[in-house]
Write a protein that holds these residues in place. Structure first.
Motif, PDB file in Angstrom:
ATOM      1  N   LEU A   1       0.858  -1.177   0.000  1.00 28.91           N
ATOM      2  CA  LEU A   1       0.000   0.000   0.000  1.00 28.91           C
ATOM      3  C   LEU A   1       0.896   1.230   0.000  1.00 28.91           C
ATOM      4  N   ASN A   2       0.946   1.949  -1.122  1.00 33.32           N
ATOM      5  CA  ASN A   2       1.825   3.105  -1.269  1.00 33.32           C
ATOM      6  C   ASN A   2       1.172   4.412  -0.820  1.00 33.32           C
ATOM      7  N   LYS A   3      -0.142   4.491  -0.971  1.00 29.87           N
ATOM      8  CA  LYS A   3      -0.856   5.712  -0.599  1.00 29.87           C
ATOM      9  C   LYS A   3      -2.346   5.431  -0.565  1.00 29.87           C
ATOM     10  N   PHE A   4      -3.087   6.348   0.048  1.00 26.49           N
ATOM     11  CA  PHE A   4      -4.543   6.293  -0.046  1.00 26.49           C
ATOM     12  C   PHE A   4      -5.101   7.714  -0.123  1.00 26.49           C
ATOM     13  N   ASP A   5      -6.101   7.873  -0.995  1.00 31.19           N
ATOM     14  CA  ASP A   5      -6.799   9.150  -1.131  1.00 31.19           C
ATOM     15  C   ASP A   5      -7.993   9.120  -0.192  1.00 31.19           C
ATOM     16  N   LEU A   6      -8.133  10.148   0.627  1.00 33.02           N
ATOM     17  CA  LEU A   6      -9.233  10.178   1.585  1.00 33.02           C
ATOM     18  C   LEU A   6     -10.126  11.376   1.322  1.00 33.02           C
ATOM     19  N   GLN A   7     -11.427  11.121   1.304  1.00 30.35           N
ATOM     20  CA  GLN A   7     -12.431  12.180   1.140  1.00 30.35           C
ATOM     21  C   GLN A   7     -13.314  12.196   2.382  1.00 30.35           C
ATOM     22  N   LEU A   8     -13.508  13.369   2.957  1.00 29.41           N
ATOM     23  CA  LEU A   8     -14.324  13.518   4.164  1.00 29.41           C
ATOM     24  C   LEU A   8     -15.516  14.417   3.882  1.00 29.41           C
ATOM     25  N   GLN A   9     -16.693  13.922   4.243  1.00 24.99           N
ATOM     26  CA  GLN A   9     -17.900  14.749   4.224  1.00 24.99           C
ATOM     27  C   GLN A   9     -18.412  14.824   5.659  1.00 24.99           C
ATOM     28  N   LYS A  10     -18.266  16.003   6.246  1.00 29.55           N
ATOM     29  CA  LYS A  10     -18.656  16.175   7.646  1.00 29.55           C
ATOM     30  C   LYS A  10     -20.165  16.178   7.787  1.00 29.55           C
ATOM     31  N   ASP A  11     -20.622  15.748   8.938  1.00 28.53           N
ATOM     32  CA  ASP A  11     -22.050  15.639   9.229  1.00 28.53           C
ATOM     33  C   ASP A  11     -22.746  16.977   9.010  1.00 28.53           C
ATOM     34  N   GLY A  12     -23.768  16.975   8.160  1.00 25.32           N
ATOM     35  CA  GLY A  12     -24.558  18.185   7.916  1.00 25.32           C
ATOM     36  C   GLY A  12     -23.958  19.146   6.916  1.00 25.32           C
ATOM     37  N   GLN A  13     -22.829  18.778   6.297  1.00 19.90           N
ATOM     38  CA  GLN A  13     -22.192  19.660   5.320  1.00 19.90           C
ATOM     39  C   GLN A  13     -22.201  19.016   3.945  1.00 19.90           C
TER      40      GLN A  13
ATOM     41  N   ASN B   1     -20.205  20.090   1.247  1.00 20.81           N
ATOM     42  CA  ASN B   1     -18.874  20.065   0.625  1.00 20.81           C
ATOM     43  C   ASN B   1     -18.002  18.964   1.223  1.00 20.81           C
ATOM     44  N   THR B   2     -16.985  18.595   0.483  1.00 20.05           N
ATOM     45  CA  THR B   2     -16.075  17.542   0.938  1.00 20.05           C
ATOM     46  C   THR B   2     -14.637  18.072   1.005  1.00 20.05           C
ATOM     47  N   LEU B   3     -13.819  17.400   1.798  1.00 23.77           N
ATOM     48  CA  LEU B   3     -12.391  17.709   1.898  1.00 23.77           C
ATOM     49  C   LEU B   3     -11.619  16.491   1.425  1.00 23.77           C
ATOM     50  N   ASN B   4     -10.524  16.724   0.691  1.00 25.00           N
ATOM     51  CA  ASN B   4      -9.762  15.625   0.122  1.00 25.00           C
ATOM     52  C   ASN B   4      -8.273  15.791   0.412  1.00 25.00           C
ATOM     53  N   GLN B   5      -7.599  14.668   0.672  1.00 22.76           N
ATOM     54  CA  GLN B   5      -6.159  14.677   0.921  1.00 22.76           C
ATOM     55  C   GLN B   5      -5.594  13.304   0.564  1.00 22.76           C
ATOM     56  N   THR B   6      -4.410  13.290  -0.030  1.00 23.60           N
ATOM     57  CA  THR B   6      -3.706  12.035  -0.304  1.00 23.60           C
ATOM     58  C   THR B   6      -2.655  11.823   0.774  1.00 23.60           C
ATOM     59  N   PHE B   7      -2.656  10.651   1.374  1.00 25.33           N
ATOM     60  CA  PHE B   7      -1.699  10.299   2.425  1.00 25.33           C
ATOM     61  C   PHE B   7      -0.752   9.229   1.892  1.00 25.33           C
ATOM     62  N   TYR B   8       0.539   9.546   1.897  1.00 26.97           N
ATOM     63  CA  TYR B   8       1.557   8.643   1.362  1.00 26.97           C
ATOM     64  C   TYR B   8       2.156   7.795   2.484  1.00 26.97           C
ATOM     65  N   ILE B   9       2.488   6.568   2.147  1.00 21.90           N
ATOM     66  CA  ILE B   9       3.110   5.653   3.106  1.00 21.90           C
ATOM     67  C   ILE B   9       4.528   5.401   2.629  1.00 21.90           C
TER      68      ILE B   9
ATOM     69  N   GLU C   1       0.502  22.506  -5.022  1.00 20.51           N
ATOM     70  CA  GLU C   1       0.347  22.241  -6.451  1.00 20.51           C
ATOM     71  C   GLU C   1      -0.168  20.826  -6.727  1.00 20.51           C
ATOM     72  N   ASN C   2       0.144  19.874  -5.819  1.00 17.44           N
ATOM     73  CA  ASN C   2      -0.315  18.493  -6.026  1.00 17.44           C
ATOM     74  C   ASN C   2      -1.756  18.268  -5.561  1.00 17.44           C
ATOM     75  N   GLY C   3      -2.431  19.340  -5.111  1.00 15.13           N
ATOM     76  CA  GLY C   3      -3.829  19.225  -4.688  1.00 15.13           C
ATOM     77  C   GLY C   3      -4.004  18.964  -3.216  1.00 15.13           C
ATOM     78  N   ASN C   4      -2.909  18.658  -2.503  1.00 13.53           N
ATOM     79  CA  ASN C   4      -2.973  18.431  -1.063  1.00 13.53           C
ATOM     80  C   ASN C   4      -2.924  19.750  -0.301  1.00 13.53           C
ATOM     81  N   TYR C   5      -3.484  19.725   0.906  1.00 15.27           N
ATOM     82  CA  TYR C   5      -3.324  20.870   1.794  1.00 15.27           C
ATOM     83  C   TYR C   5      -1.937  20.803   2.435  1.00 15.27           C
TER      84      TYR C   5
END
Length: 303
Positions: free
Chosen positions: A67-79, A81-89, A151-155
């Protein structure tokens, strides 16, 4: 695929917090020897919904998958919009001392579990043991900066080392939290906050009354964020009114908030680091374009 390889593949996902993602569908793809697997997994945390895309690559010499990485998308309760981040291992070699006193290189994983990644996207800090590019191990609080997208789309991932001066145990001692009076409960509380969890704690009033509240470290303020059971943040004024913090600490927090607001206002007027880089590139290109073209001298032929 032999049992040893399949066991390795399963245990690898467990270590990152994806035990439930090891589904029959994923096992089937591994048994088929699919070289690159992108596997979707969904989970909920108290009304918050996360969707993870796991990127697994098969070894060229075995049936092991990594497992090299995983893309995570979060949708908070009642919202909506979503937040996205790629986490590298990744793995880095850290320099340490062996039992005989000689230096040796230890392989250390720089990774975030699913729960830690969710906590970061939810806006909470996480305390990590990290390895620098030079191979030195260090501890730091990490937190996503949602005001700066790279630039890579991550925060941007901000780090606060010991030099920043945030000491969780000292911060906790400023609040009347019942769990701090028991060493075992205190350590469990600290460990949970280190992992970025929104942790429930018991606040004790001056009259002995008890109230269950949620807490999370606020690194830049040098304080705790305190929430009611509906996860609504309590204001500094409310904490003073309930006598959970003193006036001196309240005044310090108000001053720090004011300083932060001034800093944020200043940053708004300045371009983000990525924008600054782009502006410099454009400026350099413009200067190059505006340079006068030198006329080449023509040599006359001698007859």
């Amino acid at each position: 695929m032999d049992e040893k390889a399949m066991g390795f593949n399963e245990s690898q996902l467990k270590r990152i917090g994806f035990a439930e993602a090891f589904t029959p569908e994923l096992k089937s793809k591994m048994e088929q020897g699919v070289p690159l697997i992108q596997h979707e997994f969904k989970k909920s945390y108290d009304g918050d919904h996360v969707k993870a895309d796991l990127h697994l690559k098969k070894s060229a010499t075995s049936d092991y998958y990594f497992l090299n990485k995983f893309d995570l998308q979060l949708q908070k309760d009642g919202q909506a919009n979503t937040l996205n981040q790629t986490f590298y291992i990744t793995s880095k070699k850290a320099t340490g001392d062996s039992e005989d006193g000689n230096q040796q290189k230890n392989k250390v994983d720089n990774k975030y579990t699913l729960k830690e990644a969710y906590n970061l996207l939810a806006g909470r800090p996480d305390h990590k043991n990290l390895v620098s590019n030079e191979g030195n191990e260090y501890e730091a609080w990490v937190k996503l900066n949602f005001k700066n997208k790279l630039e890579n789309g991550n925060y941007e991932m901000k780090q606060y080392t010991k030099n920043y001066g945030f000491a969780l145990e000292n911060i906790l001692s400023k609040y009347p939290i019942k769990e701090l009076t028991n060493e075992q409960y205190k350590q469990s509380l600290i460990d949970s906050l280190h992992r970025g969890n929104l942790q429930k704690a018991t606040f004790v009033g001056n009259n002995g009354s008890e109230e269950k509240l949620y807490i999370s470290p606020n690194i830049t303020l040098g304080a705790l964020n305190v929430y009611d059971l509906s996860k609504q943040r309590l204001t500094t004024e409310t904490l003073v009114e309930k006598q959970y913090i003193g006036k001196e600490l309240a005044d310090q927090l108000k001053q720090r908030v004011s300083q932060q607001q001034k800093q944020e206002q200043k940053e708004k007027q300045e371009p983000a680091p990525s924008q600054k880089k782009e502006q410099k590139q454009k400026q350099a290109q413009k200067q190059k374009t505006d340079e006068p073209v030198k006329k080449q001298s023509r040599k006359q032929k001698v007859h």
